[in-house]
Enzyme design. Structure first.
Site, short mmCIF file in Angstrom:
data_model
loop_
_atom_site.label_atom_id
_atom_site.label_comp_id
_atom_site.label_asym_id
_atom_site.label_seq_id
_atom_site.Cartn_x
_atom_site.Cartn_y
_atom_site.Cartn_z
N ASP A 144 5.87 -14.00 2.25
CA ASP A 144 7.23 -14.50 2.50
C ASP A 144 7.13 -15.99 2.73
O ASP A 144 6.92 -16.45 3.85
CB ASP A 144 7.81 -13.77 3.71
CG ASP A 144 9.24 -14.18 4.02
OD1 ASP A 144 9.90 -14.78 3.14
OD2 ASP A 144 9.70 -13.92 5.15
N PHE A 170 2.24 -8.37 5.82
CA PHE A 170 3.25 -9.39 5.59
C PHE A 170 2.73 -10.73 6.07
O PHE A 170 2.33 -10.88 7.23
CB PHE A 170 4.54 -9.03 6.36
CG PHE A 170 5.12 -7.72 5.95
CD1 PHE A 170 6.06 -7.63 4.96
CD2 PHE A 170 4.67 -6.54 6.55
CE1 PHE A 170 6.58 -6.40 4.57
CE2 PHE A 170 5.18 -5.30 6.17
CZ PHE A 170 6.13 -5.23 5.17
N LYS A 171 2.71 -11.70 5.16
CA LYS A 171 2.33 -13.06 5.51
C LYS A 171 3.62 -13.86 5.64
O LYS A 171 4.28 -14.16 4.65
CB LYS A 171 1.42 -13.65 4.43
CG LYS A 171 0.95 -15.08 4.72
CD LYS A 171 0.13 -15.60 3.54
CE LYS A 171 -0.32 -17.03 3.77
NZ LYS A 171 -0.99 -17.58 2.56
N ILE A 172 3.97 -14.19 6.87
CA ILE A 172 5.25 -14.84 7.15
C ILE A 172 5.05 -16.34 7.30
O ILE A 172 4.35 -16.80 8.20
CB ILE A 172 5.90 -14.26 8.42
CG1 ILE A 172 6.02 -12.73 8.31
CG2 ILE A 172 7.26 -14.91 8.67
CD1 ILE A 172 6.88 -12.25 7.16
#
Length: 309
Positions: A144, A170-172
């Site tokens: 993301d 999830f890589k935020i």
């Protein structure tokens, strides 16, 4: 050979730079030295073909060559995430199947986009990730990041984690990452196996406090990032904060001044690689910027500057 980490994957998984020679050709010998250094420096896993790997400057044949060469050289010492981003659901699924067959522990994928304006709606994005998931049996990390320009709310990400079998990490990297991580964890529950920090760790402490269990940073100083994450995960919060304050000037220099060229500049200065140039047409670092980076780095004595000595 050490045994690779088992799921859930946690810790520091830096991005591996792609190494070119002065003519812009792949430098496979230098690439293998980079992998050895990054593992010796404490990387708990690695990520290849990311944006910080200049994946956008590689041909498909070069991607395939590098995937096989790097996974073969790592040889299971640490888990490797392979970025398989593509606009096409079909192409991304094929890339992901190929990565799994080559030994990838996970694939990292951005939502479909092209250029500054071509996007797809939320329903199509959902179907895109379902198509990729149906093609593989390893986890998917959704990246993301602002470069995609695609809004991915925490609620939407959590829904995909709950409903799509292999969507689990999830890589935020968006603004307000800590708040988004917190909401993602609250809404996704146990389906969110890996809420991770990105963007070179510039917001690492806030993201760890919000519940991040992994960090995907640049590849130049995983030993420095480990000085932050290890004590934090061990419950030594004050020690982690002190380490973050020490390393923040270098993190800032990478994130705000040098981008993906910081890692290469450090590796060349330390004698790990012979050439730190990006592939044309991307410009090289300005000499003054490079000098500033190295001045900050020398004050911290990272392994990258002495590993090859």
């Amino acid at each position: 050979m050490t045994s690779p980490a088992r799921r859930p994957y946690r810790g520091v998984f830096p991005v591996v730079p792609t190494i070119f020679d002065e003519k812009g050709e792949l430098d496979l010998a230098g690439q293998k030295r980079v992998l050895d250094f990054m593992i010796d420096a404490g990387s708990e896993g690695l990520c290849i073909h990311a944006n910080f790997s200049e994946q956008f400057a590689l041909t498909d044949a070069e991607r395939d060559l590098l995937t096989d060469a790097m996974l073969g050289h790592v040889a299971g010492r640490v888990p490797v995430i392979v970025t398989t981003t593509h606009f096409s659901s079909r192409a991304c699924a094929a890339r992901s199947r190929q990565a799994e067959a080559a030994g990838a522990a996970m694939v990292m994928v951005m939502p479909p986009y092209h250029g500054a304006t071509i996007r797809v709606p939320e329903a199509a994005t959902y179907d895109f990730f379902r198509t990729v998931s149906d093609a593989i049996s390893i986890p998917i990390m959704i990246q993301d990041a602002p470069v995609a320009g695609t809004p991915l709310s925490a609620s939407f990400l959590a829904r995909m984690a709950r409903e799509i079998a292999n969507v689990a990490y999830f890589k935020i990297e968006t603004a307000g990452a800590a708040g988004k991580l917190r909401s993602l964890i609250e809404e996704g529950g146990t389906a969110v196996e890996g809420p991770w920090d990105g963007e070179e760790g510039i917001t690492l402490m806030a993201d760890l406090e919000a519940g991040a269990t992994g960090a995907m940073t640049g590849g130049g100083y995983p030993d420095g990032i480990r000085q932050i994450t290890d004590p934090f995960f061990a419950g030594r919060r004050d020690e982690a904060h002190e380490a973050y304050q020490r390393w923040l000037p270098l993190i800032n220099y990478e994130n705000r001044q040098c981008g993906f060229l910081a890692c290469k500049a450090l590796m060349r200065e330390g004698g790990i690689i012979a050439c730190d140039a990006p592939r044309a047409p991307f410009p090289q670092l300005h000499p003054a910027t490079r000098a500033g980076l190295l001045d900050v780095a020398r004050r911290l004595d990272p392994l990258v500057l002495r590993w090859a000595a």
